[in-house]
Write a protein that holds these residues in place. Structure first.
Motif, PDB file in Angstrom:
ATOM      1  N   TRP A 102       0.826  -1.203   0.000  1.00  0.00           N
ATOM      2  CA  TRP A 102       0.000   0.000   0.000  1.00  0.00           C
ATOM      3  C   TRP A 102       0.869   1.266   0.000  1.00  0.00           C
ATOM      4  CZ3 TRP A 102      -4.556   2.151  -0.762  1.00  0.00           C
ATOM      5  CH2 TRP A 102      -4.766   3.432  -0.267  1.00  0.00           C
ATOM      6  N   PHE A 103       1.924   1.271   0.797  1.00  0.00           N
ATOM      7  CA  PHE A 103       2.796   2.438   0.883  1.00  0.00           C
ATOM      8  C   PHE A 103       3.412   2.741  -0.478  1.00  0.00           C
ATOM      9  CE2 PHE A 103       6.838   4.457   2.516  1.00  0.00           C
ATOM     10  CZ  PHE A 103       6.227   5.606   2.985  1.00  0.00           C
ATOM     11  N   THR A 104       3.861   1.694  -1.171  1.00  0.00           N
ATOM     12  CA  THR A 104       4.443   1.893  -2.503  1.00  0.00           C
ATOM     13  C   THR A 104       3.406   2.409  -3.485  1.00  0.00           C
ATOM     14  OG1 THR A 104       5.964   0.068  -2.036  1.00  0.00           O
ATOM     15  CG2 THR A 104       5.752   0.771  -4.331  1.00  0.00           C
ATOM     16  N   LEU A 105       2.202   1.827  -3.427  1.00  0.00           N
ATOM     17  CA  LEU A 105       1.133   2.270  -4.319  1.00  0.00           C
ATOM     18  C   LEU A 105       0.742   3.716  -4.036  1.00  0.00           C
ATOM     19  CD1 LEU A 105      -0.941   1.412  -6.516  1.00  0.00           C
ATOM     20  CD2 LEU A 105      -2.479   0.769  -4.656  1.00  0.00           C
ATOM     21  N   HIS A 106       0.598   4.056  -2.771  1.00  0.00           N
ATOM     22  CA  HIS A 106       0.207   5.411  -2.409  1.00  0.00           C
ATOM     23  C   HIS A 106       1.239   6.435  -2.871  1.00  0.00           C
ATOM     24  CE1 HIS A 106      -0.875   8.443   1.020  1.00  0.00           C
ATOM     25  NE2 HIS A 106      -1.300   8.862  -0.160  1.00  0.00           N
ATOM     26  N   LEU A 107       2.513   6.178  -2.593  1.00  0.00           N
ATOM     27  CA  LEU A 107       3.547   7.130  -2.979  1.00  0.00           C
ATOM     28  C   LEU A 107       3.761   7.140  -4.479  1.00  0.00           C
ATOM     29  CD1 LEU A 107       4.006   7.093   0.100  1.00  0.00           C
ATOM     30  CD2 LEU A 107       6.463   7.190  -0.355  1.00  0.00           C
TER      31      LEU A 107
END
Length: 477
Positions: A102-107
């Protein structure tokens, strides 16, 4: 819709802001490696740095405690219905991988939308202003002249802005759809939450069962005491007023203890919105952790003074003896030796060692045959005591035509308890339902016996109503 879009756009901008430190570090490393820092400001170089830093974002997402922040952002800005994950003592790798994804997708998505926003919005404003007021000018090596040329440039700027809005809306919707999947509880966390919920329900059922046994016994004893006081007054002896006052004092004390039990247990059952607490194991016979030591005792806890409703070891007495003062909490004589009552420990509940007090304070005539019960485990002893208490309560309520016969002894690897009430078992006063109205008493006894993998027989016999329980001393698979 516009408000929702603005919030989701803000969440995407937040992702781009979180990506900026990674981009700066990536650009610095790329510049030191190539020796040409000026070229890194160009778009192709920035795109390369962007894709090169995404794996770094994923790795940091595995270790940084960012789940709480991302859940808050998803709930408040994306409007996603993300279930708040239960608190765990440690992070599992399954949760780490989902959070990193999720963190990678969000950023990543946020960085793309943020970059487009920084480029398209000023460009659109510039082309529109030039169309209305500006002289001929150049941009990106192309000349913008007044007239149709400027109009086409302004139209292109507006079209790019519309595309940017569509991109932000689509990206926000994508993140809102994936947030519950990646940020929500993992299967292991859901299982742990379900087990915790089951333990809480079991604890609530245990409290309700203890309240039924304790208050039910107290009310039966109060009824017997009140009837005895009335008979004493009818005889009109010289000591009748003093004896009646003693009986009323005992009734008052028992009623107060029953009300304290009721108030305390109802408070525990309604404490769902208070601070989290660990639900006690229903098999250990202890109240829920977190009960202050100076609060009224949980239903059925006979350890401390004032005595709980129906507790045989103090408080309610039928021999009209009121000379004894209430015992102080933690008195060593107060039942079996136990640990002090605090937030992490609980004084012991009544066991078979307290049968003598139970019989004495009940006011009933009991013919008891109790063998050596010293080797009965504490859990079995507590549950057997409650079964005897419930059977004795039923006998008092429905009236015995003679002494109640109580037998308790160890045979082989089993504890056998039998209570026989010499009454007419066929009469229709509710006794055939197993005791108190609705059969809750018999249901509670059956539940206790079933948890210990024993057997229970309850029903009319030629000599009255019989309750017999077999409880294994050791659990077997």
């Amino acid at each position: 819709m516009i408000r929702n879009l603005a919030r989701r756009w803000s969440c995407l901008i937040l992702g781009g802001a979180l990506l900026m430190p990674y981009m700066m570090v990536g650009s610095l490393i790329a510049g030191l490696g190539s020796g040409r820092t000026a070229n890194l400001l160009l778009l192709p170089a920035q795109v390369g740095v962007f894709f090169a830093m995404l794996p770094v974002v994923a790795v940091t997402g595995l270790f940084l405690p960012i789940r709480g922040l991302e859940v808050s952002a998803a709930q408040g800005l994306l409007g996603a219905r993300v279930l708040t994950p239960p608190r765990q003592p440690g992070r599992s790798w399954q949760e780490r991988r989902r959070t990193a994804a999720w963190f990678t997708l969000h950023l990543g998505v946020g960085g793309v939308v943020s970059g487009c926003t920084l480029a398209i919005v000023p460009f659109t404003i510039f082309t529109v202003v030039v169309f209305f007021t500006g002289p001929p000018t150049q941009t990106m090596g192309l000349e913008i002249a007044p007239g149709w040329n400027a109009f086409l440039w302004a139209l292109a700027g507006v079209a790019l802005l519309a595309g940017l809005v569509a991109l932000a809306a689509g990206a926000g919707a994508l993140l809102a759809r994936l947030a519950p999947v990646l940020l929500g509880p993992t299967p292991a966390e859901r299982l742990a939450a379900a087990e915790e919920h089951a333990r809480a329900l079991a604890e609530r059922n245990r409290l309700a069962r203890e309240l039924h046994d304790s208050v039910g016994h107290a009310l039966s004893v109060v009824t017997l005491q009140a009837a005895a006081a009335g008979r004493v007054l009818d005889r009109g002896s010289d000591g009748a007023p003093q004896t009646a006052r003693s009986a009323l004092a005992a009734i008052e004390q028992s009623a107060r203890a029953a009300l304290a039990d009721l108030d305390h247990v109802l408070g525990l059952l309604r404490d769902d919105d208070a601070a989290p607490r660990t639900a006690g194991d229903p098999s250990d016979g202890r109240p829920t952790a977190g009960d202050p030591s100076d609060s009224p005792r949980t239903a059925g806890d006979p350890s401390d003074s004032p005595r709980t409703a129906g507790d045989p070891s103090g408080g309610t007495r039928t021999d009209w003896d009121t000379s004894d003062s209430p015992r102080t909490a933690g008195n060593a004589s107060d039942g079996p030796a136990g640990r002090p009552d605090d937030r992490s420990g609980r004084a012991p509940q009544a066991t078979l060692d307290d049968l003598g007090d139970l019989i004495t304070t009940s006011g009933a005539s009991v013919d008891q045959q109790v063998g050596d019960l010293s080797e009965v485990p504490a859990v079995v002893s507590r549950e057997a005591y409650r079964i005897v208490q419930e059977a004795l309560t039923n006998a008092i309520k429905h009236g015995a035509h003679g002494p109640i016969r109580l037998t308790a002894a160890v045979h082989g690897g089993d504890l056998r308890v039998e209570v026989v009430n010499p009454c007419d078992g066929r009469r229709g006063d509710g006794i055939q339902s197993g005791g108190l109205s609705g059969g809750r008493g018999l249901a509670g006894m059956r539940e206790r016996v079933r948890l210990l993998r024993g057997d229970l027989e309850a029903g009319p016999t030629e000599t009255g109503w019989r309750v017999a329980a077999r409880l294994p001393l050791r659990s077997s698979p």
